[in-house]
Design an enzyme around this catalytic site. Structure first.
Site, PDB file in Angstrom:
ATOM      1  N   HIS A  48       1.956  -2.735   9.696  1.00 17.43           N
ATOM      2  CA  HIS A  48       3.372  -2.564   9.361  1.00 17.43           C
ATOM      3  C   HIS A  48       4.139  -1.883  10.479  1.00 17.43           C
ATOM      4  O   HIS A  48       3.564  -1.178  11.310  1.00 17.43           O
ATOM      5  CB  HIS A  48       3.526  -1.731   8.080  1.00 17.43           C
ATOM      6  CG  HIS A  48       3.023  -2.429   6.874  1.00 17.43           C
ATOM      7  ND1 HIS A  48       3.698  -3.447   6.254  1.00 17.43           N
ATOM      8  CD2 HIS A  48       1.864  -2.278   6.178  1.00 17.43           C
ATOM      9  CE1 HIS A  48       2.991  -3.886   5.227  1.00 17.43           C
ATOM     10  NE2 HIS A  48       1.868  -3.190   5.168  1.00 17.43           N
ATOM     11  N   HIS A  96       0.838  -1.201   0.000  1.00 16.46           N
ATOM     12  CA  HIS A  96       0.000   0.000   0.000  1.00 16.46           C
ATOM     13  C   HIS A  96       0.879   1.260   0.000  1.00 16.46           C
ATOM     14  O   HIS A  96       0.596   2.226  -0.706  1.00 16.46           O
ATOM     15  CB  HIS A  96      -0.908   0.025   1.239  1.00 16.46           C
ATOM     16  CG  HIS A  96      -2.049  -0.932   1.181  1.00 16.46           C
ATOM     17  ND1 HIS A  96      -1.927  -2.236   1.575  1.00 16.46           N
ATOM     18  CD2 HIS A  96      -3.333  -0.757   0.780  1.00 16.46           C
ATOM     19  CE1 HIS A  96      -3.103  -2.833   1.421  1.00 16.46           C
ATOM     20  NE2 HIS A  96      -3.969  -1.962   0.929  1.00 16.46           N
TER      21      HIS A  96
END
Length: 182
Positions: free
Chosen positions: A154, A110
């Site tokens: 993340h 992303h």
């Protein structure tokens, strides 16, 4: 794919590119995006870094701790689903998001996508004084990056590396398109 198509159209329209040049601009803008996603796929296969939410869950679940990244994706989803059933403090939409992304954390696809668009579009748009769309794209990209941390998907290092990948992928495209504009 829809986001990429919308961004290509928005950049081409805002820059007032002639119809004869649309295809060339679209290819040059999409090539770093495609290469970025291919790079992310290849790196994720060889770098089994656990996502932050997996580390958090593994602190109270020995099965997730020992076996999670050693089994196939479907089995990971089953393990995760079983564990998440007993946790009521996590909203259902976030549980579903976690279930859909059980691969490695490193790097962030992303972030590579959003940062590549931000670097290319903002560079091209600011060079021609188109600050409104440049600002919108930059804010969108920052929102994507921050959301990856807030959702527990993340680590900061994943995001930094992803932004660097985006930087190196977007440089040739920006250079080529700025040179073309002259």
């Amino acid at each position: 794919m829809i986001t990429a198509a919308l961004l290509v159209c928005a950049v081409i329209y805002t820059l007032r590119i002639r119809k004869a040049e649309w295809f060339k601009y679209a290819v040059v803008l999409l090539l770093p995006i495609i290469l970025g996603q291919l790079a992310v796929n290849m790196i994720k296969r060889t770098t089994p870094e656990p996502r932050p939410y997996i580390v958090w869950l593994s602190q109270t679940d020995s099965e997730i701790d020992r076996h999670f990244y050693h089994v196939e994706s479907a089995e990971r989803q089953a393990m995760l689903s079983k564990r998440l059933e007993s946790i009521s403090v996590i909203p259902q939409w976030q549980k579903q998001h976690w279930l859909n992304q059980t691969d490695s954390a490193f790097p962030s696809g992303h972030t590579v996508f959003a940062a590549t668009w931000a670097l290319m579009a903002v560079s091209l748009l600011l060079a021609r004084g188109k600050t409104l769309l440049a600002t919108i794209i930059m804010l969108w990209a920052m929102g994507v990056v921050i959301s990856r941390l807030l959702l527990g998907m993340h680590w900061p290092g994943d995001l930094f590396t992803s932004i660097m990948i985006a930087f190196y992928l977007s440089l040739p495209a920006v250079y080529f398109l700025c040179r073309e504009a002259e």
